[in-house]
Every structure is written in C-alpha cells, then in structure tokens.
Scaffold this motif. Structure first.
Motif, PDB file in Angstrom:
ATOM      1  N   GLY A  10       0.810  -1.211   0.000  1.00  0.00           N
ATOM      2  CA  GLY A  10       0.000   0.000   0.000  1.00  0.00           C
ATOM      3  C   GLY A  10       0.839   1.255   0.000  1.00  0.00           C
ATOM      4  O   GLY A  10       0.310   2.369   0.051  1.00  0.00           O
ATOM      5  N   HIS A  11       2.156   1.093  -0.053  1.00  0.00           N
ATOM      6  CA  HIS A  11       3.045   2.251  -0.061  1.00  0.00           C
ATOM      7  C   HIS A  11       3.133   2.848  -1.464  1.00  0.00           C
ATOM      8  O   HIS A  11       3.000   2.149  -2.472  1.00  0.00           O
ATOM      9  CB  HIS A  11       4.432   1.857   0.440  1.00  0.00           C
ATOM     10  CG  HIS A  11       4.462   1.486   1.888  1.00  0.00           C
ATOM     11  ND1 HIS A  11       4.471   2.423   2.895  1.00  0.00           N
ATOM     12  CD2 HIS A  11       4.448   0.270   2.501  1.00  0.00           C
ATOM     13  CE1 HIS A  11       4.486   1.809   4.079  1.00  0.00           C
ATOM     14  NE2 HIS A  11       4.461   0.502   3.863  1.00  0.00           N
ATOM     15  N   GLY A  12       3.389   4.145  -1.500  1.00  0.00           N
ATOM     16  CA  GLY A  12       3.286   4.899  -2.736  1.00  0.00           C
ATOM     17  C   GLY A  12       4.473   4.830  -3.658  1.00  0.00           C
ATOM     18  O   GLY A  12       5.141   5.853  -3.876  1.00  0.00           O
ATOM     19  N   GLY A  38      -1.390  -0.456   5.796  1.00  0.00           N
ATOM     20  CA  GLY A  38      -0.255   0.464   5.857  1.00  0.00           C
ATOM     21  C   GLY A  38      -0.014   1.141   4.530  1.00  0.00           C
ATOM     22  O   GLY A  38      -0.472   0.684   3.482  1.00  0.00           O
ATOM     23  N   GLY A  39       0.693   2.252   4.564  1.00  0.00           N
ATOM     24  CA  GLY A  39       0.965   2.999   3.353  1.00  0.00           C
ATOM     25  C   GLY A  39      -0.145   3.982   3.051  1.00  0.00           C
ATOM     26  O   GLY A  39      -1.258   3.897   3.591  1.00  0.00           O
ATOM     27  N   ASP A  40       0.149   4.926   2.167  1.00  0.00           N
ATOM     28  CA  ASP A  40      -0.813   5.980   1.879  1.00  0.00           C
ATOM     29  C   ASP A  40      -1.204   6.056   0.411  1.00  0.00           C
ATOM     30  O   ASP A  40      -1.869   7.001  -0.007  1.00  0.00           O
ATOM     31  CB  ASP A  40      -0.243   7.332   2.312  1.00  0.00           C
ATOM     32  CG  ASP A  40       1.108   7.625   1.645  1.00  0.00           C
ATOM     33  OD1 ASP A  40       1.582   6.782   0.867  1.00  0.00           O
ATOM     34  OD2 ASP A  40       1.679   8.697   1.928  1.00  0.00           O
ATOM     35  N   ALA A  41      -0.830   5.071  -0.384  1.00  0.00           N
ATOM     36  CA  ALA A  41      -1.097   5.151  -1.820  1.00  0.00           C
ATOM     37  C   ALA A  41      -2.584   5.105  -2.142  1.00  0.00           C
ATOM     38  O   ALA A  41      -3.044   5.751  -3.089  1.00  0.00           O
ATOM     39  CB  ALA A  41      -0.364   4.027  -2.552  1.00  0.00           C
ATOM     40  N   GLY A  43      -5.238   5.684   0.057  1.00  0.00           N
ATOM     41  CA  GLY A  43      -6.041   6.233   1.146  1.00  0.00           C
ATOM     42  C   GLY A  43      -7.353   6.856   0.721  1.00  0.00           C
ATOM     43  O   GLY A  43      -8.332   6.829   1.471  1.00  0.00           O
ATOM     44  N   GLY A  44      -7.426   7.438  -0.457  1.00  0.00           N
ATOM     45  CA  GLY A  44      -8.650   8.136  -0.847  1.00  0.00           C
ATOM     46  C   GLY A  44      -9.603   7.332  -1.701  1.00  0.00           C
ATOM     47  O   GLY A  44     -10.652   7.848  -2.113  1.00  0.00           O
ATOM     48  N   GLN A  54      -7.879  -4.318   3.064  1.00  0.00           N
ATOM     49  CA  GLN A  54      -6.452  -4.284   3.391  1.00  0.00           C
ATOM     50  C   GLN A  54      -6.118  -5.404   4.373  1.00  0.00           C
ATOM     51  O   GLN A  54      -5.838  -5.172   5.537  1.00  0.00           O
ATOM     52  CB  GLN A  54      -6.081  -2.918   3.984  1.00  0.00           C
ATOM     53  CG  GLN A  54      -6.260  -1.764   3.002  1.00  0.00           C
ATOM     54  CD  GLN A  54      -5.938  -0.433   3.627  1.00  0.00           C
ATOM     55  OE1 GLN A  54      -6.582  -0.002   4.577  1.00  0.00           O
ATOM     56  NE2 GLN A  54      -4.937   0.254   3.094  1.00  0.00           N
ATOM     57  N   HIS A 263       8.503  13.767  -0.767  1.00  0.00           N
ATOM     58  CA  HIS A 263       7.341  13.456  -1.605  1.00  0.00           C
ATOM     59  C   HIS A 263       6.533  14.723  -1.860  1.00  0.00           C
ATOM     60  O   HIS A 263       6.317  15.539  -0.970  1.00  0.00           O
ATOM     61  CB  HIS A 263       6.457  12.423  -0.920  1.00  0.00           C
ATOM     62  CG  HIS A 263       5.168  12.168  -1.655  1.00  0.00           C
ATOM     63  ND1 HIS A 263       5.107  11.411  -2.806  1.00  0.00           N
ATOM     64  CD2 HIS A 263       3.902  12.606  -1.409  1.00  0.00           C
ATOM     65  CE1 HIS A 263       3.857  11.375  -3.235  1.00  0.00           C
ATOM     66  NE2 HIS A 263       3.108  12.090  -2.416  1.00  0.00           N
ATOM     67  N   ASP A 265       2.823  16.173  -3.732  1.00  0.00           N
ATOM     68  CA  ASP A 265       1.523  15.770  -4.262  1.00  0.00           C
ATOM     69  C   ASP A 265       1.191  16.489  -5.564  1.00  0.00           C
ATOM     70  O   ASP A 265       0.578  15.912  -6.455  1.00  0.00           O
ATOM     71  CB  ASP A 265       0.423  16.048  -3.226  1.00  0.00           C
ATOM     72  CG  ASP A 265       0.527  15.134  -2.013  1.00  0.00           C
ATOM     73  OD1 ASP A 265       0.743  13.922  -2.208  1.00  0.00           O
ATOM     74  OD2 ASP A 265       0.420  15.631  -0.883  1.00  0.00           O
TER      75      ASP A 265
END
Length: 386
Positions: A10-12, A38-41, A43-44, A54, A263, A265
């Motif tokens: 799930g990491h970006g 985990g991770g923010d890839a 999230g939305g 997950q 990083h 956005d």
C-alpha cells in the motif's frame, strides 16, 4: 464488470500511484482492491466508490533480490500466505476479472487462481529481466505467474518485448500508458530567459540516478545561482540512499544549491516551477513517467537513452538523450541548455507537440477497453456452450 485489483503493497511507489490514479478517474467498471495494510497510496479510494480490503500480509523487504536462500524461502512462503488470504476474500470470489498490479501481486494471484476460471491480467511495469527484478524475483515471476496469465498490460513496447519469449501464445497483450497525474497538456510553452531551477522527479532509488544528477549539476553549475531540486522520497530499504545523496552534495560543494523536497503531491506545479527537467536512470527505464509528465507540461527535458524514454524522445526535437551513468555527458547537456534559451524554447515546443501522451481519463478508457475484451470473450464462450 467487476475488476479486482491486487497490489502487494500500500506504499506509494510508482506502480501503486499509477493504480491509484487509474481508480480515481471514475472507471467504467466496478473497482475493488486488495492490498496489505499500511501505506498511503490508496487512502482516498474508498471515498471514490472503490471497495478496499487491506488484509493481505506484508511481504519481507528485499526478498526478490536477496541471495540468501532463507530469505527467498521466507518471501515465497509470504507470497503463498497472501494467496491464501486473497482466495478467501469475498472480493476475489465476486470478481469477473483479476488485475495484478505488479510482478509480486501476479505471483500471489496466480497461486490464488488455481482451479478458478476468472481471467487474470498482469501489469508489466518493470523490465522482465534478472537485473530489474532480481534473480529470485525474475525466476518466481516467469515460472510461477506468467504461465498462468490470460492477459498482460505493458507500460511500453520495451517492457512488453522483455517478456515476449516467456508469454504463452494465447495471452492477450496491450501496451498502455500508465496514468501520470495528467489532466490537461500545456500547449503554449513558457521559457524564462535564464536557467534558475533544474529538477529531478522520482523515488529516491539508486538506479534512478539521483547521484548522477548531482555530479552533473555540480560540474555544470557549482558556485552559480542555479539551484537543483530533488522531488521524491525513499521507500522500503532505500532510506540510506537519501543520506548518501545529502553527503554527496556536501562533498561536491553544492549543498547550499540543492533542495530535497521529499514526496510532493502537486506534480504539475513542481514541473511548472522548473526551467529544465532531468531523468537520469542508470539502466533502461520501463516507461519513465517523469518523461511523460515533463513533456505534457512542455518543459525542456534531458533523459538517458534506452527503454521507454527512447520511445518518446526524438533527441534534439522534443528533448535531449544522453548515455546512462555518464555525469559528464549530462553536465554537457545541462550547460548547452543553460546557454541557449532558443534551444530550450524549441525543445519545449517539441514536447508540447508530441503526439500520443494521454490524460489520466484517456488512460482509464484504454484500460477499460482491454478489460472488456475478456468479458466479451467469456460471453462468446458461454454462448458457444449453449
């Protein structure tokens, strides 16, 4: 059509961000996603109507490149455990098609799909070579996953060619551009009279060549008012590389000219703020999303030869190509562009006129058409049985 997308993390990273962009453009299929926590890839995505689960176990870091038989065995066991979890998921049972977003995800899906008739489509986002995937990763992917796939999507002709001799003849194939965060293209280039900012965008990873960029920048601009900007962060086991880059900037006496942004956005805003963009991978790049992003924003661009970038750039027309891992060649190209606003404008105009660069929405339409081929084939088979 219900499509289950499977990601091994799930990491970006680039693959995960590309999938997230694909699924945030209102795809014309019912999108479901399985990945580890985990991770923010991603999230939305739940807020965009994507069903997200997950629950897949995390894979050991470095398992595909390890020379340790013990770590390789542990990695393979983790892949099997993930496959078992995936097979028990109600999303897996509900899917009309399974889309594996990476090579690791493909192995998981291949294990989970045994005995099932649901089509499996694998995304080839990296060159299918031992150098790119690691020896264990290459062996596992080519022996365990590729023989069981029904379709592959490659991000460039180079990527597809690297797997061609390993694909069964029955496998459907497509070369589709990955979404790069592009909503619209710049058609009227804006070029400043002098170069003040030179940027590189991408994950901080040795093969991406940020160290080559810093050496070239120092050669071309040390002690001047030009600044270098590195946009991107390290992931997984690569945190030490960022510290190495910071130490290199000190060693080269350019630390006060280099900014590490981490990083970001807003990729278009970063590109728009640069006078020259650099791509410096030390080995062939499968696609080079930063190349497409820079060209779509009509920016003067220098990239290394080979792989995906050479499919897009006509050197001297819409960008400049240099030999990989040659900081002296990159420095020469940087000086050439810095000394010629006319060349920068010509390359920017060439980039703006490059055909075939798709918006994210157009990428989604192309993916939908490929996915639909499997639904149509299944429908034809069912009619034949009747």
């Amino acid at each position: 059509m219900r499509v289950l997308h499977v990601s091994h993390t799930g990491h970006g990273g680039g693959a995960e961000l590309a999938l997230a962009r694909l699924l945030t453009t209102d795809p014309p299929w019912t999108a479901m996603l399985c990945c580890p926590p985990g991770g923010d890839a991603f999230g939305g995505l739940a807020g965009r109507g994507v069903t997200v689960e997950q629950r897949l176990p995390r894979l050991p870091v470095g398992g595909t490149r390890s020379r340790s038989p013990m770590l390789a065995a542990r990695y393979l066991a983790s892949l099997r455990a993930a496959a078992s979890t995936l097979r028990r998921s109600p999303l897996f049972g509900a899917a009309d098609l399974v889309h594996a977003n990476t090579a690791a995800a493909a192995i998981i899906c291949a294990f989970a799909s045994r005995g099932r008739q649901v089509p499996l489509v694998v995304h080839l986002r990296d060159l299918v070579t031992p150098e790119s995937m690691g020896r264990f990763g290459y062996a596992a992917f080519t022996r365990l996953a590729l023989p069981r796939v029904d379709g592959v999507i490659a991000n460039s002709r180079t990527t597809l060619a690297s797997a061609a001799d390993r694909l069964p003849t029955r496998v459907r194939r497509a070369v589709l551009q990955s979404p790069s965060g592009l909503r619209h293209r710049v058609t009227a280039p804006q070029v400043r009279s002098e170069v003040r900012a030179v940027g590189m965008l991408g994950r901080l990873q040795r093969w991406k060549g940020q160290h080559v960029f810093l050496r070239a920048f120092a050669d071309a601009f040390r002690g001047t008012g030009v600044r270098a900007y590195l946009a991107g962060a390290p992931l997984f086991e690569e945190a030490a590389y960022e510290q190495e880059l910071r130490a290199l900037a000190v060693e080269l006496a350019i630390a006060d000219q280099v900014t590490f942004l981490g990083h970001i956005d807003d990729v278009p805003a970063f590109i728009d703020s640069m006078d020259v963009l650099v791509h410096a991978s030390v080995r062939p790049e499968p696609l080079g999303q930063t190349v497409l992003q820079a060209m779509a924003r009509a920016k003067p661009l220098i990239a290394t030869e080979g792989g995906g970038p050479s499919e897009w750039i006509r050197s001297g027309s819409n960008g400049l190509l240099v030999q990989p891992d040659r900081p002296e060649d990159l420095a020469t190209a940087l000086r050439k562009l810095a000394g010629s606003p006319e060349m920068r404008l010509a390359l920017a105009a060439g980039a703006a006129g490059t055909p075939g660069i798709l918006s994210d929405a157009e990428c989604t339409t192309a993916h939908a058409a490929f996915f639909q081929e499997f639904s149509s084939a299944a429908g034809s088979t069912e009619k034949g049985r009747r």
